[in-house]
Design a protein around this motif. Structure first.
Motif, PDB file in Angstrom:
ATOM      1  N   LYS A 183      43.304  32.897  92.741  1.00  0.00           N
ATOM      2  CA  LYS A 183      43.066  32.264  93.828  1.00  0.00           C
ATOM      3  C   LYS A 183      41.887  32.735  94.888  1.00  0.00           C
ATOM      4  O   LYS A 183      41.200  32.334  95.582  1.00  0.00           O
ATOM      5  CB  LYS A 183      44.267  31.596  94.583  1.00  0.00           C
ATOM      6  N   GLN A 186      38.300  32.594  94.069  1.00  0.00           N
ATOM      7  CA  GLN A 186      37.948  31.309  94.288  1.00  0.00           C
ATOM      8  C   GLN A 186      37.372  30.654  92.908  1.00  0.00           C
ATOM      9  O   GLN A 186      36.558  30.284  92.645  1.00  0.00           O
ATOM     10  CB  GLN A 186      36.924  31.159  95.255  1.00  0.00           C
ATOM     11  N   THR A 189      41.648  27.757  87.883  1.00  0.00           N
ATOM     12  CA  THR A 189      42.727  28.490  87.158  1.00  0.00           C
ATOM     13  C   THR A 189      43.414  27.635  86.332  1.00  0.00           C
ATOM     14  O   THR A 189      43.616  26.290  86.401  1.00  0.00           O
ATOM     15  CB  THR A 189      43.828  28.919  88.237  1.00  0.00           C
TER      16      THR A 189
END
Length: 231
Positions: A183, A186, A189
């Protein structure tokens, strides 16, 4: 199948290679893919795989969900010349007029060495709109090096971490930190190997982009997959 982390709706697929031997039956990829990579045959095998997927799904393009993702595994052998770029160009051209996404998933059985050719291939792939995913993130010896050296768009969190969910506090912290790193970078996922509803419920708190695993569907033949998912 690969599904949305929010709705569990179909968003794409990972294309897998299987060997159906006439005498020995279905042979698992871990028994022949390493040999294919060592011999260099993995490149023409992948080219054939991409052609099969392209030729089968292009006529069905109007039935694909918007921005449908096709994930295809590649290795270091594909970074010796620009043939991979041309293969991707032909794949995307077959779906002209439809919004689909081609994702190349880097495996780590062979190390991709940074070079002028490597950087050029990455650049040209991104120019085409092809996304690069790091497969089995958190297990390979070169994962962090790849993140530093190359433009990676997607992190696929390995199923070994997903299996840790609910087992003990230490495992939970490891899962939390792997996802937190993804995360913070950025990146898109993907959680691989989701097999139970408990795992899926636990992962909801992380707001992952995509989920993949036997809970949603097992690997299937092209026609079975399309008959089941592309209604």
């Amino acid at each position: 199948p690969v599904v949305s982390g929010n709705t569990n709706d179909l968003t794409g697929c990972e294309v897998l290679m299987r060997w159906r031997h006439p005498q020995m039956g279905m042979i698992a990829p871990n028994q022949f893919i390493p040999l294919a990579e060592e011999s260099g045959l993995i490149v023409p095998m992948t080219q054939d795989l991409m052609a099969q997927v392209r030729d089968y799904f292009a006529p069905l393009a109007e039935r694909l969900p918007y921005n449908f993702h096709f994930g295809i595994n590649i290795s270091a052998s594909h970074f010796k010349d620009l043939s991979l770029v041309e293969d991707c160009r032909q794949f995307l051209a077959a779906f002209k007029g439809y919004k689909i996404q081609l994702v190349l998933e880097l495996t780590e059985r062979q190390l991709i060495v940074p070079s002028e050719m490597t950087y050029r291939i990455f650049h040209e792939l991104h120019e085409l709109g092809v996304l690069i995913a790091l497969d089995d993130f958190g297990t390979g010896h070169s994962s962090l090096a790849y993140l530093r050296e190359f433009h990676i768009d997607i992190l696929k969190i390995d199923q070994s971490f997903i299996r840790m969910i609910g087992s003990d506090a230490l495992s939970g912290h490891i899962v939390d930190n792997v996802i937190d790193l993804a995360k913070r970078l950025q990146m898109v996922t993907v959680a691989e190997g989701v097999e139970t509803q408990e795992q899926a419920e636990h992962l909801k708190q992380y707001n992952l982009d995509f989920l993949q695993g036997y809970l949603f569907g097992r690997p299937e033949d092209l026609k079975i997959f399309s008959d089941k998912w592309l209604l």
